[in-house]
Design a protein around this motif. Structure first.
Motif, PDB file in Angstrom:
ATOM      1  N   ASN A 103     -29.663  43.848   2.544  1.00  0.00           N
ATOM      2  CA  ASN A 103     -30.604  43.249   1.598  1.00  0.00           C
ATOM      3  C   ASN A 103     -29.851  42.378   0.606  1.00  0.00           C
ATOM      4  N   TYR A 104     -30.069  41.086   0.666  1.00  0.00           N
ATOM      5  CA  TYR A 104     -29.411  40.161  -0.261  1.00  0.00           C
ATOM      6  C   TYR A 104     -30.455  39.493  -1.140  1.00  0.00           C
ATOM      7  N   LYS A 105     -30.448  39.867  -2.409  1.00  0.00           N
ATOM      8  CA  LYS A 105     -31.252  39.161  -3.407  1.00  0.00           C
ATOM      9  C   LYS A 105     -30.455  37.919  -3.803  1.00  0.00           C
ATOM     10  N   ALA A 106     -31.107  36.974  -4.443  1.00  0.00           N
ATOM     11  CA  ALA A 106     -30.441  35.726  -4.824  1.00  0.00           C
ATOM     12  C   ALA A 106     -29.203  36.005  -5.681  1.00  0.00           C
ATOM     13  N   ALA A 107     -29.274  36.976  -6.569  1.00  0.00           N
ATOM     14  CA  ALA A 107     -28.156  37.300  -7.459  1.00  0.00           C
ATOM     15  C   ALA A 107     -26.964  37.902  -6.714  1.00  0.00           C
ATOM     16  N   ASP A 108     -27.193  38.387  -5.504  1.00  0.00           N
ATOM     17  CA  ASP A 108     -26.115  38.996  -4.714  1.00  0.00           C
ATOM     18  C   ASP A 108     -25.191  37.968  -4.066  1.00  0.00           C
ATOM     19  N   PHE A 109     -25.607  36.716  -4.035  1.00  0.00           N
ATOM     20  CA  PHE A 109     -24.777  35.661  -3.469  1.00  0.00           C
ATOM     21  C   PHE A 109     -23.833  35.165  -4.565  1.00  0.00           C
ATOM     22  N   LYS A 110     -22.606  35.659  -4.544  1.00  0.00           N
ATOM     23  CA  LYS A 110     -21.607  35.360  -5.577  1.00  0.00           C
ATOM     24  C   LYS A 110     -20.760  34.157  -5.193  1.00  0.00           C
ATOM     25  N   GLU A 111     -20.379  33.391  -6.171  1.00  0.00           N
ATOM     26  CA  GLU A 111     -19.544  32.196  -5.999  1.00  0.00           C
ATOM     27  C   GLU A 111     -18.307  32.509  -5.165  1.00  0.00           C
ATOM     28  N   GLY A 112     -18.109  31.726  -4.113  1.00  0.00           N
ATOM     29  CA  GLY A 112     -16.921  31.853  -3.282  1.00  0.00           C
ATOM     30  C   GLY A 112     -16.990  32.941  -2.227  1.00  0.00           C
ATOM     31  N   ALA A 113     -18.069  33.721  -2.219  1.00  0.00           N
ATOM     32  CA  ALA A 113     -18.183  34.816  -1.243  1.00  0.00           C
ATOM     33  C   ALA A 113     -18.394  34.263   0.165  1.00  0.00           C
ATOM     34  N   GLN A 114     -17.933  35.019   1.136  1.00  0.00           N
ATOM     35  CA  GLN A 114     -18.175  34.718   2.550  1.00  0.00           C
ATOM     36  C   GLN A 114     -19.103  35.818   3.075  1.00  0.00           C
ATOM     37  N   VAL A 115     -20.218  35.418   3.621  1.00  0.00           N
ATOM     38  CA  VAL A 115     -21.192  36.373   4.147  1.00  0.00           C
ATOM     39  C   VAL A 115     -21.287  36.170   5.652  1.00  0.00           C
ATOM     40  N   ARG A 116     -21.173  37.258   6.401  1.00  0.00           N
ATOM     41  CA  ARG A 116     -21.204  37.207   7.863  1.00  0.00           C
ATOM     42  C   ARG A 116     -22.650  37.263   8.349  1.00  0.00           C
ATOM     43  N   THR A 117     -23.013  36.385   9.272  1.00  0.00           N
ATOM     44  CA  THR A 117     -24.370  36.361   9.822  1.00  0.00           C
ATOM     45  C   THR A 117     -24.440  37.195  11.091  1.00  0.00           C
ATOM     46  N   CYS A 118     -25.640  37.372  11.606  1.00  0.00           N
ATOM     47  CA  CYS A 118     -25.815  38.110  12.868  1.00  0.00           C
ATOM     48  C   CYS A 118     -25.211  37.363  14.044  1.00  0.00           C
ATOM     49  N   GLY A 119     -25.043  36.071  13.889  1.00  0.00           N
ATOM     50  CA  GLY A 119     -24.413  35.284  14.945  1.00  0.00           C
ATOM     51  C   GLY A 119     -22.905  35.334  14.888  1.00  0.00           C
ATOM     52  N   GLY A 120     -22.351  36.068  13.911  1.00  0.00           N
ATOM     53  CA  GLY A 120     -20.909  36.193  13.782  1.00  0.00           C
ATOM     54  C   GLY A 120     -20.267  35.083  12.964  1.00  0.00           C
ATOM     55  N   GLU A 121     -21.044  34.121  12.524  1.00  0.00           N
ATOM     56  CA  GLU A 121     -20.530  33.008  11.718  1.00  0.00           C
ATOM     57  C   GLU A 121     -20.425  33.428  10.252  1.00  0.00           C
ATOM     58  N   ALA A 122     -19.605  32.717   9.506  1.00  0.00           N
ATOM     59  CA  ALA A 122     -19.473  32.982   8.067  1.00  0.00           C
ATOM     60  C   ALA A 122     -20.228  31.922   7.282  1.00  0.00           C
ATOM     61  N   ILE A 123     -20.940  32.374   6.268  1.00  0.00           N
ATOM     62  CA  ILE A 123     -21.613  31.472   5.333  1.00  0.00           C
ATOM     63  C   ILE A 123     -20.827  31.551   4.034  1.00  0.00           C
ATOM     64  N   THR A 124     -20.461  30.403   3.488  1.00  0.00           N
ATOM     65  CA  THR A 124     -19.751  30.363   2.214  1.00  0.00           C
ATOM     66  C   THR A 124     -20.743  30.071   1.097  1.00  0.00           C
ATOM     67  N   VAL A 125     -20.631  30.846   0.027  1.00  0.00           N
ATOM     68  CA  VAL A 125     -21.543  30.721  -1.114  1.00  0.00           C
ATOM     69  C   VAL A 125     -20.892  29.868  -2.197  1.00  0.00           C
ATOM     70  N   TYR A 126     -21.639  28.889  -2.682  1.00  0.00           N
ATOM     71  CA  TYR A 126     -21.213  28.052  -3.805  1.00  0.00           C
ATOM     72  C   TYR A 126     -22.295  28.136  -4.873  1.00  0.00           C
ATOM     73  N   ARG A 127     -21.865  28.115  -6.109  1.00  0.00           N
ATOM     74  CA  ARG A 127     -22.827  28.076  -7.221  1.00  0.00           C
ATOM     75  C   ARG A 127     -22.472  26.887  -8.089  1.00  0.00           C
ATOM     76  N   LYS A 128     -23.400  25.960  -8.198  1.00  0.00           N
ATOM     77  CA  LYS A 128     -23.189  24.752  -8.990  1.00  0.00           C
ATOM     78  C   LYS A 128     -24.374  24.543  -9.920  1.00  0.00           C
ATOM     79  N   LYS A 129     -24.116  24.539 -11.204  1.00  0.00           N
ATOM     80  CA  LYS A 129     -25.142  24.256 -12.215  1.00  0.00           C
ATOM     81  C   LYS A 129     -26.433  25.045 -11.991  1.00  0.00           C
ATOM     82  N   GLY A 130     -26.299  26.328 -11.754  1.00  0.00           N
ATOM     83  CA  GLY A 130     -27.466  27.189 -11.581  1.00  0.00           C
ATOM     84  C   GLY A 130     -28.101  27.150 -10.202  1.00  0.00           C
ATOM     85  N   VAL A 131     -27.529  26.382  -9.284  1.00  0.00           N
ATOM     86  CA  VAL A 131     -28.059  26.296  -7.919  1.00  0.00           C
ATOM     87  C   VAL A 131     -27.114  27.035  -6.989  1.00  0.00           C
ATOM     88  N   THR A 132     -27.686  27.857  -6.128  1.00  0.00           N
ATOM     89  CA  THR A 132     -26.891  28.568  -5.127  1.00  0.00           C
ATOM     90  C   THR A 132     -26.954  27.797  -3.825  1.00  0.00           C
TER      91      THR A 132
END
Length: 160
Positions: A103-132
């Motif tokens: 369960n990922y709420k919007a606040a759980d996506f932290k700047e610079g984090a890498q999140v693994r998807t079900c497809g095995g790929e990595a998603i990189t999280v960026y936060r810029k001026k209040g936008v995720t």
């Protein structure tokens, strides 16, 4: 002999009635809340039929129908329409990028984090001026809770 009839004071009768209706309201509200929480796949079927069709084509419907918690990153309709003509393998690869275990709420996506998807790929999280941003695609903070996860909306399509 006189017969005395004991009548409860009016405020006691009102209190009993009031507590009865409050209890009834709380129980009914709890039942309604439980029936309204659907699975991620039921959400897709009811609210996003094209997404449901593509998830079924990709073979991902059982994943989103079970009890394991997932976060479904939902792309806009026009992005989904562009997938419809793609081969089965491409649809699966792209949609698997939009499913994250847990369960990922919007606040759980932290700047610079890498999140693994079900497809095995990595998603990189960026936060810029209040936008995720997830791999450069902006996240609309929806935080819609489902029985087996969370729905988040994206402004575009993630690519593997």
């Amino acid at each position: 002999m006189e017969a005395y009839v004991r009548i409860k004071p009016l405020y006691l009768r009102r209190g009993i009635l009031l507590s009865f209706f409050i209890t009834l309201f709380l129980v009914a509200g709890s039942v309604i809340a439980q029936t309204q929480r659907v699975t991620l796949m039921q959400y897709a079927i009811e609210e996003r039929p094209l997404l449901a069709e593509l998830l079924t084509t990709a073979g991902l419907a059982p994943t989103l129908s079970g009890s394991t918690a997932y976060t479904l990153l939902v792309p806009p309709e026009e992005a989904l329409r562009s997938l419809k003509t793609q081969p089965h393998e491409k649809i699966r690869a792209v949609l698997a990028m939009h499913i994250i275990k847990g369960n990922y709420k919007a606040a759980d996506f932290k700047e610079g984090a890498q999140v693994r998807t079900c497809g095995g790929e990595a998603i990189t999280v960026y936060r810029k001026k209040g936008v995720t941003l997830l791999n450069g695609v902006s996240l609309n903070a929806l935080d819609r809770d489902m029985r087996n996860g969370v729905v988040q909306e994206l402004n575009g399509l993630l690519q593997p």
